[in-house]
Design an enzyme around this catalytic site. Structure first.
Site, PDB file in Angstrom:
ATOM      1  N   SER A  19       9.219   8.271  -4.700  1.00  8.59           N
ATOM      2  CA  SER A  19       9.860   7.185  -4.106  1.00  8.59           C
ATOM      3  C   SER A  19       8.687   6.145  -3.777  1.00  8.59           C
ATOM      4  O   SER A  19       7.540   6.311  -4.020  1.00  8.59           O
ATOM      5  CB  SER A  19      10.463   7.782  -2.845  1.00  8.59           C
ATOM      6  N   LEU A  21       6.018   3.379  -3.391  1.00  3.82           N
ATOM      7  CA  LEU A  21       4.898   2.535  -3.872  1.00  3.82           C
ATOM      8  C   LEU A  21       4.675   3.403  -5.256  1.00  3.82           C
ATOM      9  O   LEU A  21       4.326   2.939  -6.158  1.00  3.82           O
ATOM     10  CB  LEU A  21       3.723   2.725  -3.214  1.00  3.82           C
ATOM     11  N   SER A 143      -5.145   2.891   3.694  1.00  8.60           N
ATOM     12  CA  SER A 143      -4.212   1.974   4.383  1.00  8.60           C
ATOM     13  C   SER A 143      -5.013   0.912   5.211  1.00  8.60           C
ATOM     14  O   SER A 143      -6.260   1.236   5.882  1.00  8.60           O
ATOM     15  CB  SER A 143      -3.321   2.756   5.324  1.00  8.60           C
ATOM     16  N   TYR A 156      -1.821   9.395  11.740  1.00  9.86           N
ATOM     17  CA  TYR A 156      -1.841   8.777  10.356  1.00  9.86           C
ATOM     18  C   TYR A 156      -3.290   8.045  10.219  1.00  9.86           C
ATOM     19  O   TYR A 156      -3.846   8.102   9.359  1.00  9.86           O
ATOM     20  CB  TYR A 156      -0.824   7.699  10.382  1.00  9.86           C
ATOM     21  N   LYS A 160      -6.231   8.352   7.142  1.00 10.51           N
ATOM     22  CA  LYS A 160      -6.756   7.568   6.348  1.00 10.51           C
ATOM     23  C   LYS A 160      -8.300   7.254   6.356  1.00 10.51           C
ATOM     24  O   LYS A 160      -8.745   7.006   5.392  1.00 10.51           O
ATOM     25  CB  LYS A 160      -5.604   6.121   6.512  1.00 10.51           C
ATOM     26  N   THR A 191       9.102   0.293   2.156  1.00  9.69           N
ATOM     27  CA  THR A 191       9.259   1.864   1.242  1.00  9.69           C
ATOM     28  C   THR A 191      10.085   2.723   2.354  1.00  9.69           C
ATOM     29  O   THR A 191      10.249   2.414   3.435  1.00  9.69           O
ATOM     30  CB  THR A 191       7.957   2.428   1.063  1.00  9.69           C
TER      31      THR A 191
END
Ligand SMILES: NC(=O)c1ccc[n+]([C@@H]2O[C@H](COP(=O)([O-])OP(=O)(O)OC[C@H]3O[C@@H](n4cnc5c(N)ncnc54)[C@H](OP(=O)(O)O)[C@@H]3O)[C@@H](O)[C@H]2O)c1
Length: 267
Positions: A19, A21, A143, A156, A160, A191
């Site tokens: 799904s 990107l 990110s 998150y 990253k 997304t």
């Protein structure tokens, strides 16, 4: 049948291909004539893509499950013998809510985004070393979240940031192997991952446009590619005027919390 890159295109392995990107990257690169190995857990989604293009090869796996990775490694070796590029794209996002924090979420996010990515790298490195390309290429999708602290993004953002350091360091260690390493830092892309967000996402990009920008810009093998530049500029506020940034994002966060509470009351 064994495939290789002699047909003109490269052999590219993309994780998180079911799904968002990853899916757009697979479709675009396959349409450009590359042989694309598409991995994620959703077998049906991958098989549909495979059925639509002879350049796509579905290899489902769970990247936190070492045994599923071992069988993918064998399958790639048998079918392709080598890869020229890997795009380490798979990832997940969970936000933390204080004070009722689910502390296990931090481990879950780290397990997928950091350790899962490293698991894939471990499988990919020998396959990249087998490549007949002049310079095999590792691309990791991190990110722009790491450019500024965002509320609820502790897990998150930390996962990253860990990836960025790891791959910046790895780039130096792979100099003798002539393997290039690019860290891609996207801003907000539309997304399934971001559709869950209930806050403003400045400069939100269309997923196909984001994928096409990534492909175009990684071709020159930059160390880091961050986009869109307008978001990078905005996030500079957090470095230059940290207290202004803090006020900006905490105000938005409390407005969102009030909205959420009033929606709850209405139901
Ligand atoms: N969207 C954005 O605004 C944005 C911004 C910056 C960075 N990123 C990064 O871009 C990457 C792609 O995200 P996206 O926005 O395209 O989200 P997405 O649509 O949710 O895609 C995530 C992909 O990762 C796969 N995945 C998740 N857990 C997995 C696991 N355990 N094993 C194997 N595959 C797994 C998912 O497939 P299955 O569920 O089928 O396994 C899916 O294909 C992520 O690393 C994300 O952090 C996104």
């Amino acid at each position: 049948m064994s495939h290789n890159s002699l047909s003109g295109g490269k052999v590219i392995w993309i994780t998180g291909a079911s799904s968002g990107l990853g899916r757009s990257l697979v479709l675009l690169l396959a349409s450009q004539g590359h042989q694309v190995i598409a991995s994620a857990r959703d077998k049906n989604a991958l098989q549909k893509m495979e059925a639509d293009s002879s350049n796509i090869c579905a290899m489902p796996f769970d990247m936190v499950d070492e045994s599923s990775l071992a069988s993918v490694q064998i399958e790639i070796e048998q079918k392709f013998s080598a890869i020229d590029q890997i795009i380490l794209n798979a990832g997940t996002c969970e936000y933390l809510d204080f004070p009722d924090t689910d502390w296990c979420a931090i481990r879950r996010v780290m397990e997928v985004n950091y350790f899962g990515t490293i698991n894939c790298l471990k499988v990919a490195l020998p396959l990249l070393r087998n490549s007949s390309a002049l310079r095999p290429h590792i691309v990791v999708i991190a990110s722009q979240v790491t450019n500024a602290p965002f509320p609820r993004s502790e897990a998150y953002g930390a996962s990253k940031a860990a990836l960025q350091y790891f791959f910046d360091s790895l780039r130096i260690d792979l100099i003798p192997d002539s393997v290039d390493v690019t860290v891609v830092n996207p801003g907000f892309v539309d997304t399934p991952l971001t559709r869950k967000n209930n806050f403003d996402m400045p400069f939100l990009m269309d997923v196909d446009q984001a994928a096409s920008r990534i492909i175009k810009n990684i071709a020159s093998r930059p160390r880091v590619y961050s986009f869109p530049k307008r978001l990078r500029g905005l996030l500079l506020i957090s470095k230059l005027l940290p207290s202004v940034w803090q006020k900006m994002v905490s105000q938005k966060e409390s407005n969102a919390a009030v909205e959420k509470a009033s929606e709850h009351k209405k139901q």
